[in-house]
Design a protein around this motif. Structure first.
Motif, PDB file in Angstrom:
ATOM      1  N   LEU A   1       0.833  -1.197   0.000  1.00  0.00           N
ATOM      2  CA  LEU A   1       0.000   0.000   0.000  1.00  0.00           C
ATOM      3  C   LEU A   1       0.866   1.245   0.000  1.00  0.00           C
ATOM      4  CD1 LEU A   1      -2.758  -0.954   2.553  1.00  0.00           C
ATOM      5  CD2 LEU A   1      -2.980  -0.803   0.102  1.00  0.00           C
ATOM      6  N   VAL A   2       0.415   2.274  -0.647  1.00  0.00           N
ATOM      7  CA  VAL A   2       1.163   3.522  -0.667  1.00  0.00           C
ATOM      8  C   VAL A   2       1.138   4.184   0.700  1.00  0.00           C
ATOM      9  CG1 VAL A   2       1.275   5.800  -1.728  1.00  0.00           C
ATOM     10  CG2 VAL A   2       0.674   3.830  -3.108  1.00  0.00           C
ATOM     11  N   VAL A   3       0.043   4.008   1.430  1.00  0.00           N
ATOM     12  CA  VAL A   3      -0.145   4.681   2.714  1.00  0.00           C
ATOM     13  C   VAL A   3       0.188   3.719   3.857  1.00  0.00           C
ATOM     14  CG1 VAL A   3      -1.763   6.070   4.046  1.00  0.00           C
ATOM     15  CG2 VAL A   3      -2.024   5.903   1.610  1.00  0.00           C
ATOM     16  N   ALA A   4       1.307   3.041   3.762  1.00  0.00           N
ATOM     17  CA  ALA A   4       1.641   2.036   4.761  1.00  0.00           C
ATOM     18  C   ALA A   4       2.529   2.571   5.879  1.00  0.00           C
ATOM     19  CB  ALA A   4       2.298   0.839   4.096  1.00  0.00           C
ATOM     20  N   SER A   5       2.625   3.877   6.021  1.00  0.00           N
ATOM     21  CA  SER A   5       3.373   4.424   7.147  1.00  0.00           C
ATOM     22  C   SER A   5       2.636   5.642   7.674  1.00  0.00           C
ATOM     23  CB  SER A   5       4.793   4.801   6.734  1.00  0.00           C
ATOM     24  OG  SER A   5       4.778   5.918   5.886  1.00  0.00           O
ATOM     25  N   VAL A   6       2.796   5.900   8.941  1.00  0.00           N
ATOM     26  CA  VAL A   6       2.104   7.023   9.567  1.00  0.00           C
ATOM     27  C   VAL A   6       2.545   8.362   8.972  1.00  0.00           C
ATOM     28  CG1 VAL A   6       1.689   8.216  11.747  1.00  0.00           C
ATOM     29  CG2 VAL A   6       1.633   5.722  11.659  1.00  0.00           C
ATOM     30  N   PRO A   7       3.850   8.603   8.734  1.00  0.00           N
ATOM     31  CA  PRO A   7       4.233   9.879   8.117  1.00  0.00           C
ATOM     32  C   PRO A   7       3.606  10.089   6.737  1.00  0.00           C
ATOM     33  CG  PRO A   7       6.159   8.857   9.088  1.00  0.00           C
ATOM     34  CD  PRO A   7       5.043   7.853   9.170  1.00  0.00           C
ATOM     35  N   THR A   8       3.507   9.028   5.942  1.00  0.00           N
ATOM     36  CA  THR A   8       2.876   9.150   4.628  1.00  0.00           C
ATOM     37  C   THR A   8       1.400   9.476   4.772  1.00  0.00           C
ATOM     38  OG1 THR A   8       4.425   7.510   3.774  1.00  0.00           O
ATOM     39  CG2 THR A   8       2.498   7.979   2.431  1.00  0.00           C
ATOM     40  N   LEU A   9       0.736   8.825   5.730  1.00  0.00           N
ATOM     41  CA  LEU A   9      -0.678   9.105   5.982  1.00  0.00           C
ATOM     42  C   LEU A   9      -0.873  10.548   6.433  1.00  0.00           C
ATOM     43  CD1 LEU A   9      -3.548   7.887   6.184  1.00  0.00           C
ATOM     44  CD2 LEU A   9      -3.022   7.337   8.542  1.00  0.00           C
ATOM     45  N   MET A  10      -0.008  11.022   7.324  1.00  0.00           N
ATOM     46  CA  MET A  10      -0.111  12.404   7.803  1.00  0.00           C
ATOM     47  C   MET A  10       0.146  13.399   6.678  1.00  0.00           C
ATOM     48  SD  MET A  10      -0.959  12.333  10.961  1.00  0.00           S
ATOM     49  CE  MET A  10      -0.518  13.922  11.565  1.00  0.00           C
ATOM     50  N   ALA A  11       1.163  13.140   5.852  1.00  0.00           N
ATOM     51  CA  ALA A  11       1.461  14.046   4.736  1.00  0.00           C
ATOM     52  C   ALA A  11       0.290  14.098   3.763  1.00  0.00           C
ATOM     53  CB  ALA A  11       2.734  13.602   4.021  1.00  0.00           C
ATOM     54  N   GLY A  12      -0.293  12.948   3.478  1.00  0.00           N
ATOM     55  CA  GLY A  12      -1.460  12.924   2.591  1.00  0.00           C
ATOM     56  C   GLY A  12      -2.625  13.699   3.169  1.00  0.00           C
ATOM     57  N   ARG A  13      -2.841  13.565   4.466  1.00  0.00           N
ATOM     58  CA  ARG A  13      -3.956  14.276   5.103  1.00  0.00           C
ATOM     59  C   ARG A  13      -3.719  15.787   5.099  1.00  0.00           C
ATOM     60  NH1 ARG A  13      -8.192  15.751   4.961  1.00  0.00           N
ATOM     61  NH2 ARG A  13      -9.356  16.370   6.764  1.00  0.00           N
ATOM     62  N   ILE A  14      -2.470  16.208   5.308  1.00  0.00           N
ATOM     63  CA  ILE A  14      -2.153  17.636   5.283  1.00  0.00           C
ATOM     64  C   ILE A  14      -2.367  18.206   3.892  1.00  0.00           C
ATOM     65  CG2 ILE A  14      -0.232  19.281   5.463  1.00  0.00           C
ATOM     66  CD1 ILE A  14       0.769  17.527   7.835  1.00  0.00           C
ATOM     67  N   LEU A  15      -1.903  17.480   2.872  1.00  0.00           N
ATOM     68  CA  LEU A  15      -2.102  17.940   1.494  1.00  0.00           C
ATOM     69  C   LEU A  15      -3.585  17.978   1.131  1.00  0.00           C
ATOM     70  CD1 LEU A  15       0.825  16.083  -0.283  1.00  0.00           C
ATOM     71  CD2 LEU A  15       0.608  18.546   0.099  1.00  0.00           C
ATOM     72  N   LEU A  16      -4.329  16.971   1.553  1.00  0.00           N
ATOM     73  CA  LEU A  16      -5.766  16.957   1.292  1.00  0.00           C
ATOM     74  C   LEU A  16      -6.444  18.140   1.972  1.00  0.00           C
ATOM     75  CD1 LEU A  16      -8.264  15.533   0.128  1.00  0.00           C
ATOM     76  CD2 LEU A  16      -8.376  14.219   2.239  1.00  0.00           C
ATOM     77  N   GLY A  17      -6.071  18.420   3.200  1.00  0.00           N
ATOM     78  CA  GLY A  17      -6.653  19.553   3.918  1.00  0.00           C
ATOM     79  C   GLY A  17      -6.334  20.882   3.256  1.00  0.00           C
ATOM     80  N   ALA A  18      -5.096  21.023   2.762  1.00  0.00           N
ATOM     81  CA  ALA A  18      -4.711  22.264   2.096  1.00  0.00           C
ATOM     82  C   ALA A  18      -5.486  22.460   0.795  1.00  0.00           C
ATOM     83  CB  ALA A  18      -3.212  22.257   1.816  1.00  0.00           C
ATOM     84  N   ALA A  19      -5.774  21.388   0.100  1.00  0.00           N
ATOM     85  CA  ALA A  19      -6.515  21.491  -1.157  1.00  0.00           C
ATOM     86  C   ALA A  19      -8.023  21.572  -0.921  1.00  0.00           C
ATOM     87  CB  ALA A  19      -6.200  20.292  -2.044  1.00  0.00           C
ATOM     88  N   GLU A  20      -8.479  20.955   0.152  1.00  0.00           N
ATOM     89  CA  GLU A  20      -9.912  20.883   0.423  1.00  0.00           C
ATOM     90  C   GLU A  20     -10.487  22.226   0.855  1.00  0.00           C
ATOM     91  OE1 GLU A  20     -12.720  17.664   2.718  1.00  0.00           O
ATOM     92  OE2 GLU A  20     -10.747  18.124   3.532  1.00  0.00           O
ATOM     93  N   GLY A  21      -9.713  23.015   1.557  1.00  0.00           N
ATOM     94  CA  GLY A  21     -10.198  24.296   2.070  1.00  0.00           C
ATOM     95  C   GLY A  21     -10.752  25.210   0.996  1.00  0.00           C
TER      96      GLY A  21
END
Length: 174
Positions: free
Chosen positions: A7-27
């Protein structure tokens, strides 16, 4: 079976980075898409596209929430899904002044199997006639422990009764 390393999201830092990027784009996404609709369409034709844009965002969340929960469970195991629920349930029935101590006890008891289980499993495998028989015994012991713990939890845990006993507000939430 899909392994976590695939899985691409198989580490906590990757999951956190993805969530931060999603939040920045979602706003700004909703306001930008609404602005585009208002620039492209005349006032008399804006109602349906605006409703579809707003409804689509809600529908996307409705579909994505269970899917993302499933992906997190697949990547990190069910523990990643159940531990937060466990703490939320505990927080509902424990008075705020005692939550720190209770969470410490819960964390201590929760990590104990991580110390005992490998030793017990190794002992069962080493003392069995064959490694396969030892693994079968270990699997059955783990299943019996889970069944007993689940039965105890179903019979002993009564959140509403505990909340009333502790004097907490137990009104149903809308």
């Amino acid at each position: 079976m899909l392994r976590p390393r695939r899985l691409v999201v198989a580490s906590v830092p990757t999951l956190m980075a993805g969530r931060i990027l999603l939040g920045a784009a979602e706003g700004p996404a909703a306001s930008m898409s609404m602005h585009a609709l208002y620039k492209w369409l005349p006032p008399e034709r804006r109602a349906l596209p605006s409703a579809l844009q707003i409804g689509g965002a809600a529908l996307g969340t409705l579909i994505a929430a269970p899917l993302v929960t499933w992906l997190i469970a697949l990547a990190f195991g069910m523990v990643a899904v159940t531990i937060p629920l466990h703490y939320m349930t505990t927080a509902e029935v424990v008075p705020p002044a005692q939550r720190g101590a209770v969470f410490g006890i819960v964390a201590g008891i929760g990590t104990l199997p991580g110390l005992v289980a490998p030793f017990l499993t190794g002992h069962l495998i080493d003392t069995a006639d064959t490694p396969a028989a030892g693994c079968t015994t270990a699997f059955l012991v783990a299943g019996a422990v889970m069944l007993m713990a689940g039965t105890c939890a179903l019979t002993a845990i009564r959140p509403e009764q505990d909340a009333r006993r502790l004097g907490l507000d137990v009104r149903p939430q809308p």
